[in-house]
Design an enzyme around this catalytic site. Structure first.
Site, short mmCIF file in Angstrom:
data_model
loop_
_atom_site.label_atom_id
_atom_site.label_comp_id
_atom_site.label_asym_id
_atom_site.label_seq_id
_atom_site.Cartn_x
_atom_site.Cartn_y
_atom_site.Cartn_z
N ARG A 50 91.44 31.33 90.08
CA ARG A 50 91.25 30.15 89.23
C ARG A 50 89.77 29.98 88.87
O ARG A 50 88.88 30.36 89.64
CB ARG A 50 91.80 28.91 89.92
N SER B 166 96.97 19.48 90.29
CA SER B 166 97.79 20.69 90.37
C SER B 166 98.22 21.14 88.99
O SER B 166 98.22 22.34 88.67
CB SER B 166 99.02 20.44 91.24
N GLN C 65 104.79 24.64 97.10
CA GLN C 65 103.72 24.05 97.90
C GLN C 65 103.47 24.87 99.16
O GLN C 65 104.39 25.14 99.93
CB GLN C 65 104.10 22.62 98.28
N ARG D 223 121.59 -6.16 104.72
CA ARG D 223 120.98 -5.00 105.40
C ARG D 223 122.07 -4.07 105.92
O ARG D 223 122.84 -4.43 106.81
CB ARG D 223 120.10 -5.50 106.54
#
Length: 435
Positions: A104, A115, A136, A192
């Site tokens: 790069r 990225s 990744q 919940r």
């Protein structure tokens, strides 16, 4: 560790220079439904702030990027596998594990570079690449089957982007300034749910992102016709800080992808004496007697293997006195082979005598004469302080030095993989019996 991408066409740019298509033979991908060149791209900048040179730090005996390079190569879905880096040592490790290197530019090697900007540079320099999968480097539990299944959403399903997710059961709350009251983001606290009654939420786990060249050129990794690929939590490991490392190492030993070899069949360990069992030094007394130093941990490791029916044979490339060789053999309880002019041929003769194949052999070596054996053995390793050439060809690199626990560490690694493989075999047996 050599790349295994035969029967597939690949065009590549090496060190930022346009190359040429491989013309050795007509090559094809595993999937014939899409003629676009599909490339895997692993971003591995040298300036990691959390953990210095994190991308090549050893994790369970393998450089961190080695785990994902191996998974990408063995998936068979990529025309080329690349590591994008600005660092010489990362480039060297990437090539040793079978990847091409995208050097790069300084413009996309800054702390502030995203990225996407690096991926866009790669895309511009590789106009023949039609689909890019950004994998990744910090996802060491990625397996080939994840990539095989995900790519079909593009090659067969016509998607423009596919990304990995994991299901989480987290109760999320709105962040507010001190003194203000918060509100629930999900789920509703008035209702919940129990864990088993709630399907949870899908969150990106960062393992991989497939995207077409057209999408990337527009400045997007996700867009167009999108699909997610759900991975189990066991495989959703992400490493960013040092405290993640011990947890990740235990997880990868249990859920990581160790390659196509079957380590459970290992029946013999061939171990070099000088530079593996010992630190390579030979001490001499005033009377001319030769002496070496043996670590009791390494002796215990050999005993552990023998208890699990793994035979251990010691190899001594350098000439030592018969008295010392005999004493070493007696102390370790192992056969010791000396004066091996051609290690590969001598090892093959021994294997033939034992009735073994390479996949049943583990090899611990430390230098250039061991290279072929390190490559061919089902499992192979080199001590931490072995020369680079041994590290480049070993499947496992010990954290311990020669004569200071490297043999014990490799023994534990062999036995752990055998245990893991036996567990998988038992699961397979149970699965077959259910049909």
């Amino acid at each position: 560790m050599a790349a295994s991408r035969k029967n597939r066409k690949r065009a590549f740019v090496c060190e930022n220079e346009v190359g040429h298509e491989d013309t050795d033979a007509k090559r094809r991908k595993v999937n014939l439904d899409d003629s676009r060149h599909i490339a895997a791209l692993i971003l591995a900048r040298g300036g990691s702030k959390g953990i210095p040179l994190k991308n090549i730090k050893m994790l369970a005996g393998v450089p961190l990027i080695g785990w994902v390079i191996r998974a990408a190569l063995d998936s068979g879905v990529f025309d080329s596998v690349w590591v994008s880096t600005d660092h010489d040592e990362i480039a060297r490790v990437a090539k040793a594990w079978g990847a091409e290197v995208h050097r790069r530019s300084p413009e996309v090697s800054k702390d502030t570079t995203s990225s996407l900007e690096t991926i866009q540079e790669f895309s511009r320099l590789n106009p023949d690449v039609g689909v890019i999968c950004n994998i990744q480097a910090t996802s060491p539990c990625l397996h080939p089957h994840h990539l095989k299944e995900a790519v079909e959403y593009i090659t067969k399903g016509g998607c423009d982007s596919v990304f990995s997710v994991v299901r989480r059961h987290h109760f999320r709350w709105q962040e507010v300034k001190e003194g203000d009251c918060t509100t629930a983001l999900s789920p509703d606290p008035a209702h919940r749910p129990r864990h088993q009654d709630w399907s949870g939420e899908l969150c990106e786990n960062g393992s991989f992102y497939f995207a077409t060249k057209e999408l990337i050129d527009k400045g997007l990794l996700q867009g167009g016709k999108m699909k997610y690929f759900e991975m189990k939590p066991d495989y959703s490991v992400d490493i960013h800080v040092d405290t993640d490392w011990p947890v990740a190492e235990q997880r990868v030993l249990r859920y990581g992808y160790f390659g196509k070899d079957k380590p459970e069949v290992v029946k013999l360990l061939l171990c070099n004496v000088s530079g593996c069992l010992t630190d390579g030094q030979i001490y001499m007394s005033a009377k001319g007697e030769e002496m070496v130093s043996i670590n009791t941990r390494d002796q215990a490791g050999i005993n552990m293997l023998k208890k699990e029916d793994v035979k251990v044979i010691l190899i001594e490339k350098d000439p030592i006195t018969k008295a010392l060789a005999k004493k070493l053999s007696q102390r370790m309880g192992c056969l010791l082979l000396q004066n091996m002019d051609d290690i590969l041929k001598d090892v093959q003769r021994r294997m033939k005598k034992e009735g073994l194949e390479w996949k049943e052999v583990a090899y611990l070596g430390n230098d250039e004469p061991d290279v072929k054996c390190l490559e061919l053995a089902g499992l192979s390793a080199a001590p931490m302080d072995a020369p680079t050439i041994a590290h480049n060809h070993a499947k496992y690199i010990c954290r311990n030095a020669a004569g200071r626990g490297a043999v014990r560490e490799f023994a534990e690694h062999i036995l752990l993989l055998k245990k893991k493989a036996k567990s998988q075999m038992e699961q397979d047996r149970i699965g077959r019996n259910n049909f």
